[in-house]
Design a protein around this motif. Structure first.
Motif, PDB file in Angstrom:
ATOM      1  N   PHE A  37       0.856  -1.176   0.000  1.00  0.00           N
ATOM      2  CA  PHE A  37       0.000   0.000   0.000  1.00  0.00           C
ATOM      3  C   PHE A  37       0.898   1.234   0.000  1.00  0.00           C
ATOM      4  N   ARG A  38       0.305   2.385  -0.274  1.00  0.00           N
ATOM      5  CA  ARG A  38       1.075   3.632  -0.199  1.00  0.00           C
ATOM      6  C   ARG A  38       0.184   4.755   0.311  1.00  0.00           C
ATOM      7  N   GLN A  39       0.839   5.729   0.905  1.00  0.00           N
ATOM      8  CA  GLN A  39       0.112   6.878   1.433  1.00  0.00           C
ATOM      9  C   GLN A  39       0.896   8.147   1.129  1.00  0.00           C
ATOM     10  N   ALA A  40       0.281   9.005   0.334  1.00  0.00           N
ATOM     11  CA  ALA A  40       0.870  10.296   0.005  1.00  0.00           C
ATOM     12  C   ALA A  40       0.401  11.328   1.032  1.00  0.00           C
ATOM     13  N   PRO A  41       1.141  12.413   1.193  1.00  0.00           N
ATOM     14  CA  PRO A  41       0.750  13.440   2.172  1.00  0.00           C
ATOM     15  C   PRO A  41      -0.665  13.941   1.919  1.00  0.00           C
ATOM     16  N   GLY A  42      -1.466  13.953   2.967  1.00  0.00           N
ATOM     17  CA  GLY A  42      -2.828  14.462   2.869  1.00  0.00           C
ATOM     18  C   GLY A  42      -3.820  13.527   2.214  1.00  0.00           C
ATOM     19  N   LYS A  43      -3.376  12.311   1.904  1.00  0.00           N
ATOM     20  CA  LYS A  43      -4.263  11.352   1.241  1.00  0.00           C
ATOM     21  C   LYS A  43      -4.397  10.093   2.072  1.00  0.00           C
ATOM     22  N   GLU A  44      -5.429   9.326   1.760  1.00  0.00           N
ATOM     23  CA  GLU A  44      -5.619   8.057   2.452  1.00  0.00           C
ATOM     24  C   GLU A  44      -4.651   7.006   1.917  1.00  0.00           C
ATOM     25  N   ARG A  45      -4.394   6.015   2.764  1.00  0.00           N
ATOM     26  CA  ARG A  45      -3.560   4.904   2.329  1.00  0.00           C
ATOM     27  C   ARG A  45      -4.316   4.128   1.244  1.00  0.00           C
ATOM     28  N   GLU A  46      -3.621   3.834   0.153  1.00  0.00           N
ATOM     29  CA  GLU A  46      -4.272   3.174  -0.966  1.00  0.00           C
ATOM     30  C   GLU A  46      -3.544   1.897  -1.357  1.00  0.00           C
ATOM     31  N   PHE A  47      -4.319   0.979  -1.911  1.00  0.00           N
ATOM     32  CA  PHE A  47      -3.797  -0.299  -2.374  1.00  0.00           C
ATOM     33  C   PHE A  47      -2.900  -0.101  -3.588  1.00  0.00           C
ATOM     34  N   VAL A  48      -1.811  -0.864  -3.632  1.00  0.00           N
ATOM     35  CA  VAL A  48      -0.905  -0.834  -4.782  1.00  0.00           C
ATOM     36  C   VAL A  48      -0.872  -2.198  -5.491  1.00  0.00           C
ATOM     37  N   ALA A  49      -0.594  -3.257  -4.721  1.00  0.00           N
ATOM     38  CA  ALA A  49      -0.464  -4.575  -5.330  1.00  0.00           C
ATOM     39  C   ALA A  49      -0.605  -5.635  -4.254  1.00  0.00           C
ATOM     40  N   ASN A  84       9.083   0.463 -11.802  1.00  0.00           N
ATOM     41  CA  ASN A  84       9.722   1.026 -12.995  1.00  0.00           C
ATOM     42  C   ASN A  84       8.914   2.198 -13.530  1.00  0.00           C
ATOM     43  N   SER A  85       9.522   2.961 -14.402  1.00  0.00           N
ATOM     44  CA  SER A  85       8.845   4.115 -15.034  1.00  0.00           C
ATOM     45  C   SER A  85       8.152   4.979 -13.980  1.00  0.00           C
ATOM     46  N   LEU A  86       8.894   5.292 -12.953  1.00  0.00           N
ATOM     47  CA  LEU A  86       8.318   6.038 -11.832  1.00  0.00           C
ATOM     48  C   LEU A  86       7.850   7.420 -12.267  1.00  0.00           C
ATOM     49  N   LYS A  87       6.785   7.861 -11.611  1.00  0.00           N
ATOM     50  CA  LYS A  87       6.188   9.168 -11.870  1.00  0.00           C
ATOM     51  C   LYS A  87       6.171   9.970 -10.568  1.00  0.00           C
ATOM     52  N   PRO A  88       6.163  11.288 -10.659  1.00  0.00           N
ATOM     53  CA  PRO A  88       6.085  12.093  -9.424  1.00  0.00           C
ATOM     54  C   PRO A  88       4.880  11.721  -8.559  1.00  0.00           C
ATOM     55  N   GLU A  89       3.793  11.316  -9.184  1.00  0.00           N
ATOM     56  CA  GLU A  89       2.602  10.935  -8.407  1.00  0.00           C
ATOM     57  C   GLU A  89       2.757   9.610  -7.666  1.00  0.00           C
ATOM     58  N   ASP A  90       3.869   8.921  -7.873  1.00  0.00           N
ATOM     59  CA  ASP A  90       4.165   7.716  -7.097  1.00  0.00           C
ATOM     60  C   ASP A  90       4.795   8.068  -5.750  1.00  0.00           C
ATOM     61  N   THR A  91       5.104   9.319  -5.528  1.00  0.00           N
ATOM     62  CA  THR A  91       5.702   9.750  -4.270  1.00  0.00           C
ATOM     63  C   THR A  91       4.756   9.465  -3.110  1.00  0.00           C
ATOM     64  N   ALA A  92       5.252   8.706  -2.132  1.00  0.00           N
ATOM     65  CA  ALA A  92       4.427   8.294  -0.992  1.00  0.00           C
ATOM     66  C   ALA A  92       5.287   7.489  -0.037  1.00  0.00           C
ATOM     67  N   VAL A  93       4.729   7.211   1.122  1.00  0.00           N
ATOM     68  CA  VAL A  93       5.300   6.200   2.005  1.00  0.00           C
ATOM     69  C   VAL A  93       4.677   4.866   1.605  1.00  0.00           C
ATOM     70  N   TYR A  94       5.526   3.882   1.375  1.00  0.00           N
ATOM     71  CA  TYR A  94       5.063   2.568   0.932  1.00  0.00           C
ATOM     72  C   TYR A  94       5.118   1.583   2.095  1.00  0.00           C
ATOM     73  N   GLN A 105      -8.497  -4.180   0.250  1.00  0.00           N
ATOM     74  CA  GLN A 105      -8.891  -3.251   1.312  1.00  0.00           C
ATOM     75  C   GLN A 105      -7.924  -3.370   2.478  1.00  0.00           C
ATOM     76  N   ARG A 106      -7.448  -2.256   2.958  1.00  0.00           N
ATOM     77  CA  ARG A 106      -6.426  -2.280   4.008  1.00  0.00           C
ATOM     78  C   ARG A 106      -6.942  -2.903   5.291  1.00  0.00           C
ATOM     79  N   LEU A 107      -8.241  -2.819   5.561  1.00  0.00           N
ATOM     80  CA  LEU A 107      -8.777  -3.372   6.795  1.00  0.00           C
ATOM     81  C   LEU A 107      -8.682  -4.895   6.840  1.00  0.00           C
ATOM     82  N   GLN A 108      -8.437  -5.522   5.706  1.00  0.00           N
ATOM     83  CA  GLN A 108      -8.347  -6.981   5.681  1.00  0.00           C
ATOM     84  C   GLN A 108      -6.914  -7.470   5.882  1.00  0.00           C
ATOM     85  N   TYR A 109      -6.004  -6.543   6.120  1.00  0.00           N
ATOM     86  CA  TYR A 109      -4.625  -6.923   6.412  1.00  0.00           C
ATOM     87  C   TYR A 109      -4.360  -6.788   7.903  1.00  0.00           C
TER      88      TYR A 109
END
Length: 122
Positions: A37-49, A84-94, A105-109
């Protein structure tokens, strides 16, 4: 005591690559589904893979599909996220996470690491 420890984050340029690792201990790693998962500043933690126990079932968020690859080695108690092919919008805590079900869904982890910072400059 269960521990998930992420590493491999850092600063990358747009178009570049990073490989994140998550080392697990204190649990029977092969019995858990693993996710990133990842979480960018001011955003909710979101699923990645996520990856199944066997490593045969993979699923990605649309935003990273074709650019990121999740993998695991049950003998090494480790899961990776090749980015790979990283984008500025990939900036987050992983974060890596372990759960009992294949889920986006993060609640299932159940278990979570402390996270590793990824910063992509344009």
């Amino acid at each position: 005591q269960v521990q998930l420890v992420e590493s491999g984050g850092g600063l990358a340029q747009a178009g570049g690559s990073l490989r994140l690792s998550c080392a697990a201990s204190g649990l029977t790693f092969s019995m858990y589904e693993m996710g990133w998962f990842r979480q960018a500043p001011g955003k909710e933690r979101e699923f990645v893979a996520r990856i199944s126990r066997s490593g045969l079932s993979l699923f990605y968020a649309d935003s990273v599909k074709g650019r990121f690859t999740i993998s695991r080695d049950n003998a090494k108690n480790t899961v990776w996220l090749q980015m790979n092919s990283l984008k500025p919008e990939d900036t987050a805590v992983y974060y890596c996470a372990a759960g009992d079900f294949l889920a986006t869904q993060r609640l299932q982890y159940v278990y979570w690491g402390q996270g590793t910072q990824v910063t992509v400059s344009s």
